[in-house]
Design a protein around this motif. Sequence first.
Motif, mmCIF file in Angstrom:
data_model
loop_
_atom_site.group_PDB
_atom_site.id
_atom_site.type_symbol
_atom_site.label_atom_id
_atom_site.label_comp_id
_atom_site.label_asym_id
_atom_site.label_seq_id
_atom_site.Cartn_x
_atom_site.Cartn_y
_atom_site.Cartn_z
ATOM 1 N N GLY A 105 19.819 -5.143 3.343
ATOM 2 C CA GLY A 105 21.103 -4.588 3.776
ATOM 3 C C GLY A 105 20.990 -3.251 4.489
ATOM 4 N N ASN A 106 19.789 -2.825 4.847
ATOM 5 C CA ASN A 106 19.720 -1.550 5.587
ATOM 6 C C ASN A 106 19.060 -1.673 6.960
ATOM 7 O OD1 ASN A 106 17.319 -1.981 4.311
ATOM 8 N ND2 ASN A 106 17.102 0.065 3.452
ATOM 9 N N LEU A 107 19.284 -2.829 7.569
ATOM 10 C CA LEU A 107 18.782 -3.010 8.933
ATOM 11 C C LEU A 107 19.873 -2.665 9.946
ATOM 12 C CD1 LEU A 107 16.313 -4.196 10.612
ATOM 13 C CD2 LEU A 107 17.785 -6.184 10.918
ATOM 14 N N ILE A 108 19.473 -1.883 10.940
ATOM 15 C CA ILE A 108 20.348 -1.622 12.085
ATOM 16 C C ILE A 108 19.661 -2.248 13.289
ATOM 17 C CG2 ILE A 108 21.111 0.195 13.666
ATOM 18 C CD1 ILE A 108 21.628 1.944 11.218
ATOM 19 N N GLU A 109 20.376 -3.157 13.941
ATOM 20 C CA GLU A 109 19.773 -3.859 15.066
ATOM 21 C C GLU A 109 20.498 -3.456 16.343
ATOM 22 O OE1 GLU A 109 18.843 -8.013 14.185
ATOM 23 O OE2 GLU A 109 19.408 -8.510 16.241
ATOM 24 N N VAL A 110 19.754 -2.964 17.324
ATOM 25 C CA VAL A 110 20.388 -2.605 18.592
ATOM 26 C C VAL A 110 19.645 -3.267 19.745
ATOM 27 C CG1 VAL A 110 21.264 -0.357 17.806
ATOM 28 C CG2 VAL A 110 19.012 -0.499 18.895
ATOM 29 N N GLY A 111 20.373 -3.510 20.827
ATOM 30 C CA GLY A 111 19.766 -4.074 22.019
ATOM 31 C C GLY A 111 18.956 -2.997 22.726
ATOM 32 N N GLY A 112 17.754 -3.349 23.144
ATOM 33 C CA GLY A 112 16.877 -2.366 23.765
ATOM 34 C C GLY A 112 16.712 -2.544 25.255
ATOM 35 N N GLU A 113 17.636 -3.269 25.870
ATOM 36 C CA GLU A 113 17.469 -3.560 27.299
ATOM 37 C C GLU A 113 17.899 -2.383 28.183
ATOM 38 O OE1 GLU A 113 16.344 -6.761 28.417
ATOM 39 O OE2 GLU A 113 16.206 -7.566 26.392
ATOM 40 N N GLY A 114 18.705 -1.482 27.655
ATOM 41 C CA GLY A 114 19.195 -0.353 28.455
ATOM 42 C C GLY A 114 18.170 0.760 28.589
ATOM 43 N N THR A 115 18.611 1.906 29.127
ATOM 44 C CA THR A 115 17.719 3.061 29.254
ATOM 45 C C THR A 115 17.492 3.652 27.857
ATOM 46 O OG1 THR A 115 19.520 4.638 29.468
ATOM 47 C CG2 THR A 115 18.726 3.622 31.513
ATOM 48 N N PRO A 116 16.418 4.446 27.688
ATOM 49 C CA PRO A 116 16.194 5.074 26.384
ATOM 50 C C PRO A 116 17.396 5.891 25.911
ATOM 51 C CG PRO A 116 14.236 5.295 27.745
ATOM 52 C CD PRO A 116 15.304 4.693 28.619
ATOM 53 N N SER B 280 0.825 -1.206 0.000
ATOM 54 C CA SER B 280 0.000 0.000 0.000
ATOM 55 C C SER B 280 0.858 1.255 0.000
ATOM 56 C CB SER B 280 -0.909 0.046 1.225
ATOM 57 O OG SER B 280 -1.714 -1.092 1.270
ATOM 58 N N PHE B 281 1.910 1.213 0.762
ATOM 59 C CA PHE B 281 2.840 2.348 0.800
ATOM 60 C C PHE B 281 4.225 1.843 1.174
ATOM 61 C CE2 PHE B 281 5.040 5.583 3.416
ATOM 62 C CZ PHE B 281 5.299 6.484 2.401
ATOM 63 N N ASP B 282 5.182 2.051 0.277
ATOM 64 C CA ASP B 282 6.562 1.677 0.560
ATOM 65 C C ASP B 282 7.330 2.942 0.929
ATOM 66 O OD1 ASP B 282 9.181 0.900 0.649
ATOM 67 O OD2 ASP B 282 9.145 -0.214 -1.243
ATOM 68 N N PRO B 283 7.718 3.070 2.191
ATOM 69 C CA PRO B 283 8.352 4.319 2.618
ATOM 70 C C PRO B 283 9.785 4.495 2.086
ATOM 71 C CG PRO B 283 8.266 2.771 4.450
ATOM 72 C CD PRO B 283 7.556 2.118 3.311
ATOM 73 N N ASN B 284 10.352 3.478 1.472
ATOM 74 C CA ASN B 284 11.709 3.594 0.931
ATOM 75 C C ASN B 284 12.691 4.193 1.917
ATOM 76 O OD1 ASN B 284 11.988 2.546 -1.707
ATOM 77 N ND2 ASN B 284 10.539 4.120 -2.407
ATOM 78 N N VAL B 285 12.730 3.643 3.097
ATOM 79 C CA VAL B 285 13.556 4.237 4.150
ATOM 80 C C VAL B 285 15.042 4.002 3.906
ATOM 81 C CG1 VAL B 285 11.775 4.077 5.924
ATOM 82 C CG2 VAL B 285 13.333 2.150 5.593
ATOM 83 N N ASP B 286 15.870 4.894 4.447
ATOM 84 C CA ASP B 286 17.316 4.700 4.379
ATOM 85 C C ASP B 286 17.725 3.565 5.319
ATOM 86 O OD1 ASP B 286 17.693 6.832 2.611
ATOM 87 O OD2 ASP B 286 17.625 8.264 4.275
ATOM 88 N N TYR B 287 17.140 3.597 6.529
ATOM 89 C CA TYR B 287 17.468 2.574 7.506
ATOM 90 C C TYR B 287 16.230 2.110 8.259
ATOM 91 C CZ TYR B 287 22.187 4.316 6.824
ATOM 92 O OH TYR B 287 23.362 4.705 6.263
ATOM 93 N N ALA B 288 16.179 0.825 8.528
ATOM 94 C CA ALA B 288 15.198 0.294 9.461
ATOM 95 C C ALA B 288 15.957 -0.035 10.738
ATOM 96 C CB ALA B 288 14.538 -0.950 8.898
ATOM 97 N N VAL B 289 15.504 0.531 11.850
ATOM 98 C CA VAL B 289 16.175 0.324 13.132
ATOM 99 C C VAL B 289 15.318 -0.600 13.986
ATOM 100 C CG1 VAL B 289 16.946 1.421 15.270
ATOM 101 C CG2 VAL B 289 17.308 2.583 13.072
ATOM 102 N N PHE B 290 15.875 -1.748 14.286
ATOM 103 C CA PHE B 290 15.149 -2.733 15.094
ATOM 104 C C PHE B 290 15.665 -2.682 16.526
ATOM 105 C CE2 PHE B 290 14.741 -7.536 16.093
ATOM 106 C CZ PHE B 290 13.514 -7.335 16.714
ATOM 107 N N ILE B 291 14.776 -2.271 17.435
ATOM 108 C CA ILE B 291 15.126 -2.234 18.855
ATOM 109 C C ILE B 291 14.726 -3.573 19.456
ATOM 110 C CG2 ILE B 291 14.768 -1.053 21.059
ATOM 111 C CD1 ILE B 291 13.954 1.437 19.434
ATOM 112 N N LYS B 292 15.742 -4.355 19.754
ATOM 113 C CA LYS B 292 15.483 -5.741 20.148
ATOM 114 C C LYS B 292 15.441 -5.884 21.669
ATOM 115 C CE LYS B 292 17.059 -10.306 18.844
ATOM 116 N NZ LYS B 292 18.065 -11.100 18.143
ATOM 117 N N VAL B 293 14.340 -6.375 22.176
ATOM 118 C CA VAL B 293 14.306 -6.744 23.602
ATOM 119 C C VAL B 293 13.802 -8.180 23.689
ATOM 120 C CG1 VAL B 293 13.905 -4.384 24.479
ATOM 121 C CG2 VAL B 293 11.968 -5.870 24.041
#
Length: 207
Positions: free
Chosen positions: A179-190, A91-104
Amino acid sequence: MLIGPPASGKGTVGALLSEKLHLPIFSVGELLRDIPENSIFYKPLHDSMDKGELAPDSIAAGVIRDELKSDKYQNGYILDGWMRDITQKDSFDPNVDYAVFIKVSPETSIKRISGRRFCLKDDFSCNIYTLPPQDPNHCDKCGGELVQRDDDREDVAKKRLDLFEKETLPVVEYYKNQGNLIEVGGEGTPGEVSNLILTALNNRDSN
Ligand SMILES: [Zn+2]
């Protein structure tokens, strides 16, 4: 684009990133909730939302495209709340530069949600696990009774998490393959999580 399971801290982290990157937040949830009555999308949206259904993707996509014409997004934006599942891309492809996955971890997600308590008197919020009040049943501020919202019950939280894993994790996979995924751990403070994201973005940009 921010992606995270329930209680990943995505909203707070997004606000910090917005400040540090000088980019506006584009929150699809807020946009759909606050649609003005004179918008051509108002009626079709409310026809489904008033029935307790999710907004149809095609209509939501129309609202998003319209909003993106605004000058404030021309230098970029932080997208929150779109691509809850991979079919939304049609429906809508935002064509983002990066997708940031906050993993908990599922345990953290469930604990953060099921630990939430609200004061019946002043709506003060706390968390019996992560921000424990002195007395688990009473508000630190006014002594009012602390209660758990139905949505925050452990069984409901588990269902929300299952839905995330089933529907949204394929979106994470998609961006990983792109190839544009950034994955970070989300267990810390914001603050810590937003710094991890900024560092990862800097590393990407300098490569
Ligand atoms: Zn209170």
